[in-house]
Design an enzyme around this catalytic site. Structure first.
Site, PDB file in Angstrom:
ATOM      1  N   THR A  18      45.228  63.682  87.558  1.00 41.12           N
ATOM      2  CA  THR A  18      45.096  64.647  88.648  1.00 41.12           C
ATOM      3  C   THR A  18      43.633  65.111  88.741  1.00 41.12           C
ATOM      4  O   THR A  18      42.822  64.811  87.866  1.00 41.12           O
ATOM      5  CB  THR A  18      46.078  65.836  88.434  1.00 41.12           C
ATOM      6  OG1 THR A  18      47.386  65.307  88.230  1.00 41.12           O
ATOM      7  CG2 THR A  18      46.108  66.823  89.560  1.00 41.12           C
ATOM      8  N   THR A  20      46.506  64.430  93.421  1.00 43.58           N
ATOM      9  CA  THR A  20      46.863  63.569  92.292  1.00 43.58           C
ATOM     10  C   THR A  20      47.478  62.242  92.706  1.00 43.58           C
ATOM     11  O   THR A  20      48.087  62.121  93.776  1.00 43.58           O
ATOM     12  CB  THR A  20      47.866  64.312  91.363  1.00 43.58           C
ATOM     13  OG1 THR A  20      48.060  63.552  90.179  1.00 43.58           O
ATOM     14  CG2 THR A  20      49.206  64.537  92.033  1.00 43.58           C
ATOM     15  N   SER A  45      56.075  69.731  91.098  1.00 41.05           N
ATOM     16  CA  SER A  45      54.716  69.567  90.559  1.00 41.05           C
ATOM     17  C   SER A  45      54.353  70.777  89.716  1.00 41.05           C
ATOM     18  O   SER A  45      54.993  71.831  89.800  1.00 41.05           O
ATOM     19  CB  SER A  45      53.734  69.445  91.725  1.00 41.05           C
ATOM     20  OG  SER A  45      52.406  69.523  91.257  1.00 41.05           O
ATOM     21  N   GLY A 101      46.108  67.944  84.736  1.00 39.95           N
ATOM     22  CA  GLY A 101      46.665  67.885  83.379  1.00 39.95           C
ATOM     23  C   GLY A 101      48.161  68.129  83.284  1.00 39.95           C
ATOM     24  O   GLY A 101      48.626  68.697  82.292  1.00 39.95           O
ATOM     25  N   GLY A 102      48.928  67.726  84.302  1.00 46.02           N
ATOM     26  CA  GLY A 102      50.389  67.876  84.221  1.00 46.02           C
ATOM     27  C   GLY A 102      50.742  69.341  83.975  1.00 46.02           C
ATOM     28  O   GLY A 102      50.103  70.240  84.527  1.00 46.02           O
TER      29      GLY A 102
END
Ligand code: GLY
Length: 587
Positions: A398, A416, A469, A491-492
């Site tokens: 992302t 992302t 998300s 970074g998730g």
């Protein structure tokens, strides 16, 4: 770096100190009543061994600022603002340029979220998240034995219907001042004339060789199997042609025209299921941002289909019930962060999803009353256990960029492809990567995804649904309602914790933005039940105390990739993530 002692508590004293710090009746507590509009900056101290070479100074300028993971893309935004464009024009220029210079995550084959707050007070949250193709099914990533395959991660079946082109065009139409044609010129120039590969892009392409060599992008990014050496001029003529088509004909070229044909042809070659109908039906959605407060500051952030805004506000609202935050890096501080994040992530993983499919109790989850209830369950002396699952790596995929213009319009955008270079699938002849966003669904509810996130039925796969998300683009106003900060991260799930921590570092810990970004980070997402911390980021005393309280500590190399802007005493301060690459450019 010089040794600086911090107020860590010794393990044996931990429970006494924590009881003193946290035992006042929470419902009776009220946030501190500071009247200062902006936080006063104070010196920050970090543990011995925290790598000083990572420290990055802020770029300071008077009028406008762009911060992204590619200096060339930030310059594209600056160029547009110098030509009279506003922050939205610049954000769209930066977004398209990132698709050229930062193919790892910048994209036109993915999706994202843009939080906009104009100086006149208008605000919007543009949701251009990908959606599941119409032919998608709940169990499409399970094999005949019900076992999860890797098809949600690599190859054409992993691809969600891309939203980036529609979303950026919509933001521009609703809040920009320039034409799509004009704001896309810097990106087209970078793709057609090329740019010099830097060592970061070389390392990134080299590291992703095994995945990318399976797909058509191998012809663009590798010669005889080798990534371009630093200094090589990388031209992307197919991508230049695609961008020119979009610039001249608008998003229709992508969703219904020749680019749609190329994308669908790529799907057919590699077993994907996106059709012309999927593309033609795709719509970006302009939503109302979630607006919340923290100790008198106002936050504008992303509503579902991102979980970012709710999870962040739920955490901040709990923290606000404590009149004073403990010292940064102390066990008390880490405990408070871990427990508030844990409670917010439990709600995130069970209750949040695409609001078109699932009723999300946004008002309840972000209310101060609910936060008081949650915070009152925090045991001052012990970690609250969560069920255990296997931990997964925390990759920094992302990309986020922050923009402020001379009028004070602000844009926070996170976009992302999900994994680095997405699914690896590359639209041959059109020159761009496609996402693997389908992995952000709960491909198997109750089982961890690539981020170790364990999610419930609410986020199960359904045709036309947006996958949940963690992206958290956020704009913060000071106590007088004036723009203070633009921030977001890659970074998730670590996006949510890192953005919250950088905001807390500035607002509560009174760090400069440079220190707030450089400061060691931690992460807690409820499942798996581990407190992740950056190596050398916690003192031994803090780690001993946390262990005594029942935490399982897990070191990691780096958490998240934040790009932020702060209004400081001398102008706009732009800081690029010290753990990554990029550029802050202003004037
Ligand atoms: N793909 C990461 C996220 O949207 O949270």
């Amino acid at each position: 770096m010089p040794s600086t002692r911090r107020p860590d508590i010794l393990p044996l004293l931990a429970s006494v100190a924590l009881t003193i710090a946290l035992s006042a009746p929470l419902a009776a507590q009220r946030p501190s009543k500071s009247t200062k509009a902006v936080p006063t900056i104070q010196a920050a101290a970090f543990p011995d061994g925290w790598p000083v070479q990572m420290r990055r100074p802020a770029v300071i300028d008077q009028h406008a600022m762009v911060v992204s993971n590619s200096k060339l893309a930030s310059q594209a935004g600056e160029e547009i603002m110098k030509r009279g464009g506003n922050a939205v024009d610049a954000a769209v220029a930066t977004g398209f340029a990132l698709a050229v210079t930062y193919p790892f995550a910048g994209n036109i084959g993915g999706g994202g979220f843009m939080v906009i707050r104009m100086a006149d007070g208008r605000a919007a949250a543009i949701d251009y998240r990908e959606v599941a193709p119409l032919a998608a099914t709940r169990d499409m990533y399970l094999d005949a034995n019900g076992k999860l395959t890797n098809k949600s991660l690599v190859g054409a079946l992993a691809v969600g219907v891309p939203g980036a082109v529609a979303g950026m065009a919509q933001a521009l139409k609703e809040y920009g001042t320039m034409s799509l044609h004009d704001v896309m010129q810097p990106a087209i120039r970078l793709a057609s004339q090329g740019f010099a590969v830097d060592s970061a892009l070389y390392r990134s392409l080299n590291g992703s060789k095994r995945k990318l060599m399976q797909f058509a992008g191998s012809k663009v990014f590798y010669t005889n199997g080798n990534a371009p050496a630093p200094g090589t001029i990388l031209k992307q003529p197919d991508l230049a042609r695609t961008l020119t088509l979009i610039a001249n004909e608008g998003p229709k070229a992508f969703y219904e025209g020749p680019i749609a044909d190329q994308l669908v042809a790529e799907m057919k070659r590699d077993g994907g299921i996106i059709t012309k109908q999927d593309l033609a039906q795709y719509k970006a959605i302009t939503r109302k941002p979630i607006v919340g407060t923290y100790r008198g500051y106002t936050l504008y952030t992303m509503p579902p289909s991102s979980s970012g805004g709710i999870t962040m506000l739920e955490t901040l609202n709990q923290l606000e019930t404590f009149p004073k935050m403990p010292a940064f890096g102390s066990a008390r501080y880490e405990h408070l962060l871990a427990e508030t994040f844990r409670r917010a992530f439990v709600d995130r993983n069970e209750k949040l999803a695409d609001p078109a499919f699932v009723k999300v109790p946004v008002d309840e989850l972000t209310s101060k009353a609910y936060a008081r209830k949650l915070a009152s369950t925090i045991d001052p002396n012990h970690a609250t256990p969560s069920p255990t699952f296997n931990a997964a790596a925390e990759p920094m995929h992302t990309t986020h960029y922050s923009v402020v213009d001379a009028k004070g319009d602000a844009v926070a955008t996170t976009t992302t492809l999900n994994s680095g270079y997405g699914s690896g699938t590359f639209v041959d002849g059109a020159g761009f990567f496609l996402n693997d966003e389908m992995d952000d669904f709960a491909a198997q509810p109750g089982k961890p995804n690539q981020f170790g996130l364990v999610q419930g039925d609410a986020n199960a796969i359904q045709p036309g649904k947006r996958m949940l998300s963690a992206m958290s683009p956020t704009i913060v106003l000071d106590r007088n309602g004036k723009l203070l900060m633009v921030v977001g991260a890659a970074g998730g799930p670590t996006i949510i914790t890192a953005v919250t921590e950088v905001i807390l570092n500035v607002l509560d810990q009174h760090m400069s933005l440079a220190d707030a970004m450089y400061a060691p980070r931690m992460h807690e997402q409820a499942w798996p039940d581990v407190l992740t911390y950056e190596q050398n980021g916690l003192s031994k005393a803090t780690m001993d105390s946390l262990t005594a309280m029942g935490y399982v500590l897990k070191p990691t190399r780096g958490l998240a990739n934040v790009n932020a802007i702060l209004r400081g005493p001398k102008g706009w301060e732009g800081v690029v993530e010290p753990r990554s690459t990029g550029g802050a450019v202003g004037y």
